[in-house]
Design a protein around this motif. Structure first.
Motif, PDB file in Angstrom:
ATOM      1  N   ARG A 239       0.822  -1.216   0.000  1.00  0.00           N
ATOM      2  CA  ARG A 239       0.000   0.000   0.000  1.00  0.00           C
ATOM      3  C   ARG A 239       0.855   1.265   0.000  1.00  0.00           C
ATOM      4  NH1 ARG A 239      -3.472   1.534   5.299  1.00  0.00           N
ATOM      5  NH2 ARG A 239      -3.712   3.754   4.892  1.00  0.00           N
ATOM      6  N   PHE A 240       1.948   1.250   0.758  1.00  0.00           N
ATOM      7  CA  PHE A 240       2.796   2.441   0.864  1.00  0.00           C
ATOM      8  C   PHE A 240       3.992   2.394  -0.086  1.00  0.00           C
ATOM      9  CE2 PHE A 240       0.401   2.667   4.779  1.00  0.00           C
ATOM     10  CZ  PHE A 240       0.310   4.017   5.055  1.00  0.00           C
ATOM     11  N   ASP A 241       4.038   1.372  -0.929  1.00  0.00           N
ATOM     12  CA  ASP A 241       5.150   1.210  -1.866  1.00  0.00           C
ATOM     13  C   ASP A 241       6.488   1.285  -1.124  1.00  0.00           C
ATOM     14  OD1 ASP A 241       6.301   0.727  -4.330  1.00  0.00           O
ATOM     15  OD2 ASP A 241       6.440   2.856  -4.843  1.00  0.00           O
ATOM     16  N   ALA A 242       6.575   0.557  -0.008  1.00  0.00           N
ATOM     17  CA  ALA A 242       7.790   0.558   0.800  1.00  0.00           C
ATOM     18  C   ALA A 242       8.897  -0.199   0.079  1.00  0.00           C
ATOM     19  CB  ALA A 242       7.508  -0.102   2.154  1.00  0.00           C
ATOM     20  N   PRO A 243      10.142   0.203   0.274  1.00  0.00           N
ATOM     21  CA  PRO A 243      11.243  -0.483  -0.415  1.00  0.00           C
ATOM     22  C   PRO A 243      11.410  -1.917   0.062  1.00  0.00           C
ATOM     23  CG  PRO A 243      12.092   1.063   1.210  1.00  0.00           C
ATOM     24  CD  PRO A 243      10.617   1.304   1.125  1.00  0.00           C
ATOM     25  N   TRP A 244      11.592  -2.806  -0.879  1.00  0.00           N
ATOM     26  CA  TRP A 244      11.816  -4.209  -0.553  1.00  0.00           C
ATOM     27  C   TRP A 244      13.277  -4.390  -0.149  1.00  0.00           C
ATOM     28  CZ3 TRP A 244       7.821  -7.492  -0.284  1.00  0.00           C
ATOM     29  CH2 TRP A 244       8.093  -8.861  -0.102  1.00  0.00           C
ATOM     30  N   PRO A 245      13.549  -5.209   0.867  1.00  0.00           N
ATOM     31  CA  PRO A 245      14.951  -5.341   1.298  1.00  0.00           C
ATOM     32  C   PRO A 245      15.814  -6.036   0.254  1.00  0.00           C
ATOM     33  CG  PRO A 245      13.570  -6.933   2.437  1.00  0.00           C
ATOM     34  CD  PRO A 245      12.636  -6.024   1.686  1.00  0.00           C
ATOM     35  N   PRO A 246      16.960  -5.455  -0.083  1.00  0.00           N
ATOM     36  CA  PRO A 246      17.867  -6.143  -1.014  1.00  0.00           C
ATOM     37  C   PRO A 246      18.510  -7.340  -0.333  1.00  0.00           C
ATOM     38  CG  PRO A 246      18.895  -4.150  -0.175  1.00  0.00           C
ATOM     39  CD  PRO A 246      17.497  -4.166   0.367  1.00  0.00           C
ATOM     40  N   ARG A 247      18.743  -8.370  -1.098  1.00  0.00           N
ATOM     41  CA  ARG A 247      19.415  -9.547  -0.564  1.00  0.00           C
ATOM     42  C   ARG A 247      20.924  -9.382  -0.668  1.00  0.00           C
ATOM     43  NH1 ARG A 247      15.488 -13.181  -4.232  1.00  0.00           N
ATOM     44  NH2 ARG A 247      15.628 -11.249  -5.384  1.00  0.00           N
ATOM     45  N   PRO A 248      21.706 -10.020   0.209  1.00  0.00           N
ATOM     46  CA  PRO A 248      21.274 -11.003   1.214  1.00  0.00           C
ATOM     47  C   PRO A 248      20.743 -10.331   2.481  1.00  0.00           C
ATOM     48  CG  PRO A 248      23.652 -10.758   1.298  1.00  0.00           C
ATOM     49  CD  PRO A 248      23.187  -9.910   0.144  1.00  0.00           C
ATOM     50  N   LEU A 249      19.766 -10.967   3.095  1.00  0.00           N
ATOM     51  CA  LEU A 249      19.264 -10.510   4.383  1.00  0.00           C
ATOM     52  C   LEU A 249      20.214 -10.929   5.488  1.00  0.00           C
ATOM     53  CD1 LEU A 249      15.473 -11.443   4.171  1.00  0.00           C
ATOM     54  CD2 LEU A 249      16.608  -9.374   3.348  1.00  0.00           C
ATOM     55  N   ASN A 250      20.227 -10.132   6.549  1.00  0.00           N
ATOM     56  CA  ASN A 250      20.946 -10.524   7.763  1.00  0.00           C
ATOM     57  C   ASN A 250      19.970 -11.388   8.571  1.00  0.00           C
ATOM     58  OD1 ASN A 250      22.321 -10.769  10.178  1.00  0.00           O
ATOM     59  ND2 ASN A 250      23.039  -8.648  10.189  1.00  0.00           N
ATOM     60  N   VAL A 251      19.929 -12.670   8.225  1.00  0.00           N
ATOM     61  CA  VAL A 251      18.900 -13.567   8.751  1.00  0.00           C
ATOM     62  C   VAL A 251      18.986 -13.682  10.272  1.00  0.00           C
ATOM     63  CG1 VAL A 251      18.074 -15.954   8.755  1.00  0.00           C
ATOM     64  CG2 VAL A 251      18.677 -14.835   6.593  1.00  0.00           C
ATOM     65  N   ASP A 252      20.177 -13.807  10.801  1.00  0.00           N
ATOM     66  CA  ASP A 252      20.322 -13.948  12.252  1.00  0.00           C
ATOM     67  C   ASP A 252      19.788 -12.720  12.975  1.00  0.00           C
ATOM     68  OD1 ASP A 252      21.438 -15.334  14.661  1.00  0.00           O
ATOM     69  OD2 ASP A 252      22.743 -13.574  14.701  1.00  0.00           O
ATOM     70  N   ALA A 253      20.144 -11.532  12.488  1.00  0.00           N
ATOM     71  CA  ALA A 253      19.676 -10.302  13.128  1.00  0.00           C
ATOM     72  C   ALA A 253      18.172 -10.161  13.015  1.00  0.00           C
ATOM     73  CB  ALA A 253      20.383  -9.100  12.512  1.00  0.00           C
ATOM     74  N   ARG A 254      17.618 -10.510  11.864  1.00  0.00           N
ATOM     75  CA  ARG A 254      16.169 -10.404  11.696  1.00  0.00           C
ATOM     76  C   ARG A 254      15.441 -11.394  12.604  1.00  0.00           C
ATOM     77  NH1 ARG A 254      13.604  -7.684   7.354  1.00  0.00           N
ATOM     78  NH2 ARG A 254      15.067  -6.411   6.137  1.00  0.00           N
ATOM     79  N   ARG A 255      15.973 -12.580  12.779  1.00  0.00           N
ATOM     80  CA  ARG A 255      15.350 -13.527  13.724  1.00  0.00           C
ATOM     81  C   ARG A 255      15.324 -12.934  15.127  1.00  0.00           C
ATOM     82  NH1 ARG A 255      18.883 -18.252  11.451  1.00  0.00           N
ATOM     83  NH2 ARG A 255      17.508 -19.233   9.912  1.00  0.00           N
ATOM     84  N   LYS A 256      16.451 -12.378  15.552  1.00  0.00           N
ATOM     85  CA  LYS A 256      16.529 -11.792  16.897  1.00  0.00           C
ATOM     86  C   LYS A 256      15.566 -10.621  17.050  1.00  0.00           C
ATOM     87  CE  LYS A 256      21.379 -13.045  17.636  1.00  0.00           C
ATOM     88  NZ  LYS A 256      22.784 -12.524  17.702  1.00  0.00           N
ATOM     89  N   ALA A 257      15.269  -9.919  15.934  1.00  0.00           N
ATOM     90  CA  ALA A 257      14.390  -8.750  15.979  1.00  0.00           C
ATOM     91  C   ALA A 257      12.912  -9.110  15.878  1.00  0.00           C
ATOM     92  CB  ALA A 257      14.759  -7.783  14.856  1.00  0.00           C
ATOM     93  N   GLY A 258      12.586 -10.407  15.700  1.00  0.00           N
ATOM     94  CA  GLY A 258      11.186 -10.823  15.735  1.00  0.00           C
ATOM     95  C   GLY A 258      10.606 -11.318  14.429  1.00  0.00           C
ATOM     96  N   PHE A 259      11.395 -11.333  13.343  1.00  0.00           N
ATOM     97  CA  PHE A 259      10.884 -11.854  12.082  1.00  0.00           C
ATOM     98  C   PHE A 259      10.797 -13.377  12.153  1.00  0.00           C
ATOM     99  CE2 PHE A 259      12.146  -7.662  10.861  1.00  0.00           C
ATOM    100  CZ  PHE A 259      11.364  -7.317   9.769  1.00  0.00           C
ATOM    101  N   SER A 260       9.684 -13.913  11.689  1.00  0.00           N
ATOM    102  CA  SER A 260       9.508 -15.369  11.698  1.00  0.00           C
ATOM    103  C   SER A 260      10.256 -15.991  10.526  1.00  0.00           C
ATOM    104  CB  SER A 260       8.023 -15.727  11.604  1.00  0.00           C
ATOM    105  OG  SER A 260       7.534 -15.460  10.298  1.00  0.00           O
ATOM    106  N   GLU A 261      10.410 -17.302  10.577  1.00  0.00           N
ATOM    107  CA  GLU A 261      11.066 -18.002   9.470  1.00  0.00           C
ATOM    108  C   GLU A 261      10.265 -17.838   8.177  1.00  0.00           C
ATOM    109  OE1 GLU A 261      14.063 -19.332   9.641  1.00  0.00           O
ATOM    110  OE2 GLU A 261      14.159 -18.764  11.759  1.00  0.00           O
ATOM    111  N   ALA A 262       8.940 -17.856   8.289  1.00  0.00           N
ATOM    112  CA  ALA A 262       8.105 -17.693   7.096  1.00  0.00           C
ATOM    113  C   ALA A 262       8.282 -16.307   6.489  1.00  0.00           C
ATOM    114  CB  ALA A 262       6.642 -17.932   7.449  1.00  0.00           C
ATOM    115  N   GLU A 263       8.337 -15.275   7.332  1.00  0.00           N
ATOM    116  CA  GLU A 263       8.540 -13.915   6.828  1.00  0.00           C
ATOM    117  C   GLU A 263       9.891 -13.794   6.130  1.00  0.00           C
ATOM    118  OE1 GLU A 263       6.771 -10.167   8.969  1.00  0.00           O
ATOM    119  OE2 GLU A 263       7.797 -11.446  10.409  1.00  0.00           O
ATOM    120  N   ILE A 264      10.921 -14.319   6.766  1.00  0.00           N
ATOM    121  CA  ILE A 264      12.258 -14.228   6.187  1.00  0.00           C
ATOM    122  C   ILE A 264      12.287 -14.926   4.832  1.00  0.00           C
ATOM    123  CG2 ILE A 264      14.644 -15.014   6.475  1.00  0.00           C
ATOM    124  CD1 ILE A 264      14.242 -14.480   9.519  1.00  0.00           C
ATOM    125  N   ALA A 265      11.648 -16.093   4.739  1.00  0.00           N
ATOM    126  CA  ALA A 265      11.609 -16.818   3.462  1.00  0.00           C
ATOM    127  C   ALA A 265      10.897 -15.998   2.394  1.00  0.00           C
ATOM    128  CB  ALA A 265      10.922 -18.171   3.656  1.00  0.00           C
TER     129      ALA A 265
END
Length: 284
Positions: A239-265
């Protein structure tokens, strides 16, 4: 009712938000957190009138230009090295204003909400000072390079809804910082800048907590409205045309910040594949 004789937190957060001098803003933020924890402020009550701050306090320099016109910062040269640190300092200075706006803008929320964002503001102020000191060590100062206003633009777009604010500032824009830090550290390691790497280690540790705080309150607001958080997140990004994160993601940091495995995938799959899957379509 809260004590009518206590000063209102919103008023003082607004005063700090509108401060233009970085040194003064940092001092005000630190005093705000101390005074809040000492019980010297009344929290903003529901229905308290607020209006979005169109332009936060900031120094006359750096000159703000469109995002696409800011050159990429590569630390392989002294100029590129300083420009990279300047870009990080600018992000941290803007992050002070974003946290203060979260406090000033949204009234009637639990005590922990204001505690959390005041602490974030103080940590962002500390980050700014650390990066500015590294910039000075290179013989440069904040304001020496051009910068853009993308972070604050999203604050304006989400000024009417704390759920959208939590989704799109901490969980999108600040989370992108988690992903960007390892490549920056690698580039600084190649030129032997261990002092800045030590600063970035502190920033990354704290920023995981900031994104986690946004995640906590995003899910809180979703719960209040009976919304499924992860589908709501993707809907708001679209809806807000937010920027999509460029890969590679910092998967470990995102997990610690609350992102689920499904979201990260989903985020790792890319924007087109993610939205196609959500719409029940096959990937083109």
């Amino acid at each position: 009712m809260h004590d009518a004789f206590l000063p209102n937190l919103q008023d003082h957060a607004l005063e700090a938000l509108l401060s233009c001098d970085p040194e003064r803003k940092v001092a005000q933020v630190n005093a705000l957190l101390i005074d809040w924890r000492a019980g010297r402020f009344a929290p903003p009550e529901a229905g308290a009138p607020t209006a979005p701050v169109c332009t936060p306090g900031r120094p006359e320099r750096p000159r703000l230009v469109p995002h696409k016109t800011v050159p990429r910062r590569r630390p392989g040269t002294p100029e590129g090295h300083a420009a990279l640190l300047h870009a990080i300092a600018h992000i941290e200075f803007n992050a002070i204003n974003l946290a203060l706006d979260c406090v000033h803008r949204f009234a009637g929320l639990p005590h922990g909400y204001y505690e959390g964002w005041l602490q974030v503001a103080a940590e962002e102020a500390h980050h700014f000072n650390l990066v500015e000191a590294r910039l000075h060590a290179l013989g440069r100062a904040y304001g020496d390079f051009e910068a853009h206003d993308g972070l604050w633009e999203m604050a304006l777009k989400t000024a009417d809804d704390p759920l959208a604010r939590m989704a799109l500032v901490p969980r999108v824009l600040e989370a992108r910082g988690l992903d960007a830090t390892p490549p920056i550290v690698d580039a600084l390691r190649r030129i032997g800048d261990s002092e800045t790497i030590a600063v970035l280690d502190i920033i990354l540790r704290d920023e995981i907590g900031h994104v986690a705080l946004g995640d906590q309150w995003f899910r809180y607001f979703c719960g209040e409205r009976g919304l499924e958080p992860e589908a709501t997140y993707l809907s708001l990004m679209a809806r807000f045309d937010a920027p999509w994160p460029p890969r590679p993601l910092n998967v470990d940091a995102r997990r610690k910040a609350g992102f689920s495995e499904a979201e990260i995938a989903r985020l790792e799959a890319g924007k087109a594949a993610c939205f196609a899957a959500l719409l029940g379509q096959s990937e083109p």
